[in-house]
Design an enzyme around this catalytic site. Structure first.
Site, PDB file in Angstrom:
ATOM      1  N   CYS A 227     -37.025   5.873  13.686  1.00 45.26           N
ATOM      2  CA  CYS A 227     -36.743   7.175  14.316  1.00 45.26           C
ATOM      3  C   CYS A 227     -35.396   7.641  13.788  1.00 45.26           C
ATOM      4  O   CYS A 227     -34.463   7.888  14.546  1.00 45.26           O
ATOM      5  CB  CYS A 227     -36.727   7.065  15.836  1.00 45.26           C
ATOM      6  SG  CYS A 227     -38.180   6.268  16.557  1.00 45.26           S
ATOM      7  N   ALA A 228     -35.299   7.756  12.474  1.00 43.36           N
ATOM      8  CA  ALA A 228     -33.996   7.860  11.807  1.00 43.36           C
ATOM      9  C   ALA A 228     -33.288   9.180  12.038  1.00 43.36           C
ATOM     10  O   ALA A 228     -32.059   9.240  12.027  1.00 43.36           O
ATOM     11  CB  ALA A 228     -34.178   7.620  10.301  1.00 43.36           C
ATOM     12  N   GLY A 231     -29.922  10.342  10.314  1.00 36.73           N
ATOM     13  CA  GLY A 231     -29.507   9.108   9.674  1.00 36.73           C
ATOM     14  C   GLY A 231     -28.150   8.535  10.006  1.00 36.73           C
ATOM     15  O   GLY A 231     -27.643   7.705   9.243  1.00 36.73           O
ATOM     16  N   GLY A 232     -27.556   8.885  11.138  1.00 31.21           N
ATOM     17  CA  GLY A 232     -26.266   8.296  11.471  1.00 31.21           C
ATOM     18  C   GLY A 232     -26.303   6.786  11.530  1.00 31.21           C
ATOM     19  O   GLY A 232     -25.444   6.098  10.965  1.00 31.21           O
ATOM     20  N   LYS A 233     -27.299   6.232  12.197  1.00 34.97           N
ATOM     21  CA  LYS A 233     -27.415   4.776  12.313  1.00 34.97           C
ATOM     22  C   LYS A 233     -27.951   4.168  11.019  1.00 34.97           C
ATOM     23  O   LYS A 233     -27.615   3.039  10.679  1.00 34.97           O
ATOM     24  CB  LYS A 233     -28.291   4.417  13.509  1.00 34.97           C
ATOM     25  CG  LYS A 233     -27.688   4.869  14.839  1.00 34.97           C
ATOM     26  CD  LYS A 233     -28.589   4.558  16.009  1.00 34.97           C
ATOM     27  CE  LYS A 233     -28.021   5.148  17.300  1.00 34.97           C
ATOM     28  NZ  LYS A 233     -28.044   6.629  17.303  1.00 34.97           N
ATOM     29  N   CYS A 349     -30.115   6.907  24.028  1.00 38.25           N
ATOM     30  CA  CYS A 349     -28.833   7.453  24.486  1.00 38.25           C
ATOM     31  C   CYS A 349     -29.019   8.022  25.893  1.00 38.25           C
ATOM     32  O   CYS A 349     -28.528   9.091  26.231  1.00 38.25           O
ATOM     33  CB  CYS A 349     -28.272   8.504  23.526  1.00 38.25           C
ATOM     34  SG  CYS A 349     -29.361   9.900  23.183  1.00 38.25           S
TER      35      CYS A 349
END
Length: 397
Positions: A227-228, A231-233, A349
């Site tokens: 669940c990109a 793309g922060g993670k 979150c």
């Protein structure tokens, strides 16, 4: 700070776009600030921060002024009174009486949903799910979010980045719990800095920076971020893998993955491949292929209201229920991409147990012993940053 008419009108325009037209606050602020390039940094900061603050306290300000929900001038005037900003002698503010507003404020201090400015349904949900904890977490969610950077360790170190930013008069503090994080001492636009353009950092909350290390990554692994989004993670995973191994970043929205590609080029993260999830077949083709799997699932976002205060006015009980169903679908279907012996992180979150530990319990109950829970952790808004939940699960067979 003196309130000038052009600054006030910019705030009113932004509020109308957010509440009247349902636009996202961050996009609205970006649009409004582009309209007048002559505004200085102080004016731009006032417009952005005041707009966000009125959005955050929308219900309280409307209640204190006892005006219609679209009387943004009254809300701005009330905000000025509460923040000791001199109220200009304008027609729009003539009806406002500071003494009366202060008296009403004292009256509503005992009514949490008004004083903390949330819809009735959300206050009820929070109390049902978190009990006495809801008071402190809701209060924390109304604080202004810190600006946190994540050092791109593919190109530099936190210590070197801190020194480099100081040369551009950007003061930062380090965090023990997130070793790659730097917290800005003063809010400012970091996207114009040479260090950002060189790919030396990303903006990422400290709590969000806890997710990738929670995966127990090792260089050379095959990792799927299912669940990109933008793309922060994913980029954090790439830095922890030291550009070794392979990351498959997946999402149902191609435009988000396009943004990830741009960010990856800037960061020089060379081990990322993107793939759009077009149907269940996309997932089935990857069965038992990942050493590590990240499911940072869609959620209510109730842990990140500090930075997205408009979300509490756009959410609904129906949306929260729908997103819970989607979360169960994702964890039950996407888990098949993990190899036996591999580790999966389920994260949100949100701070609501119904989206977090209860979802993990439901999942484990349906898996007939194929998975076990190794560890789970919370980051609470009362800790100073965003609210996150993460669970580390192992596939046994």
């Amino acid at each position: 700070m003196k309130l000038y008419v052009n600054i006030a009108r910019a705030v009113i325009e932004a509020l109308d776009l957010i509440f009247g037209q349902g636009k996202y606050a961050d996009k609205v602020i970006e649009k409004v600030l582009k309209q007048n390039p002559k505004w200085g940094a102080r004016d731009r900061r006032f417009i952005a921060e005041t707009t966000y603050d009125i959005v955050r306290w929308y219900r309280l300000l409307q209640t204190l002024t006892d005006t219609p929900s679209n009387d943004y001038w009254s809300m701005l005037g009330c905000w000025c009174i509460l923040h000791n900003v001199p109220l200009p002698d304008w027609e729009e503010f003539q009806h406002l009486k500071p003494e009366k507003i202060q008296q009403r404020l004292e009256k509503f201090k005992q009514i949490r949903r008004i004083y903390e400015s949330v819809p009735d349904w959300l206050d009820t949900l929070g109390e049902q799910e978190l009990g006495s904890r809801w008071d402190s977490e809701l209060h924390a969610l109304n604080e202004e979010a810190e600006v946190v950077l994540r050092t791109n360790t593919l190109k530099t170190s936190a210590r070197a980045l801190k020194a480099l930013l100081l040369e551009d008069n950007v003061e930062t503090a380090t965090l023990a719990e997130a070793p790659d994080a730097l917290v800005l001492e003063r809010r400012q636009n970091v996207f114009r800095l040479p260090a950002f353009k060189q790919g030396l950092f990303e903006v990422q909350d400290a709590a969000s920076q806890l997710i990738a290390p929670f995966m127990r990554l090792e260089p050379g692994m095959r990792v799927i971020d299912a669940c990109a989004g933008a793309g922060g993670k994913t980029l954090h995973i790439a830095s922890l893998l030291q550009n070794k191994g392979r990351i498959l970043a997946m999402d149902t929205e191609e435009w988000k993955l396009d943004e990830l590609k741009k960010r990856a080029r800037r960061a020089e993260a060379s081990n990322i491949e993107t793939r759009v999830i077009e149907s269940s077949k996309t997932v089935k083709r990857l069965e038992k292929s990942a050493d590590r799997l990240l499911l940072d699932v869609p959620c209510s976002g109730l842990g990140v209201l500090k930075r997205n205060p408009d979300a509490k006015w756009k959410l609904s009980p129906e949306f929260v229920q729908n997103v819970r169903e989607l979360q169960q679908h994702i964890i039950n279907d996407y888990c098949e991409m993990l190899k036996p012996g591999g580790l999966m992180v389920y994260s949100t979150c949100s701070i609501m147990p119904s989206e977090n530990e209860e979802q993990v319990k439901k999942f484990l109950a349906t898996q007939n012993g194929r998975f076990d829970l190794l560890e789970e952790a919370h980051a609470w808004p009362s800790g100073g940053f965003d609210g996150f939940y993460m669970a580390l699960l192992r596939r046994l067979s």
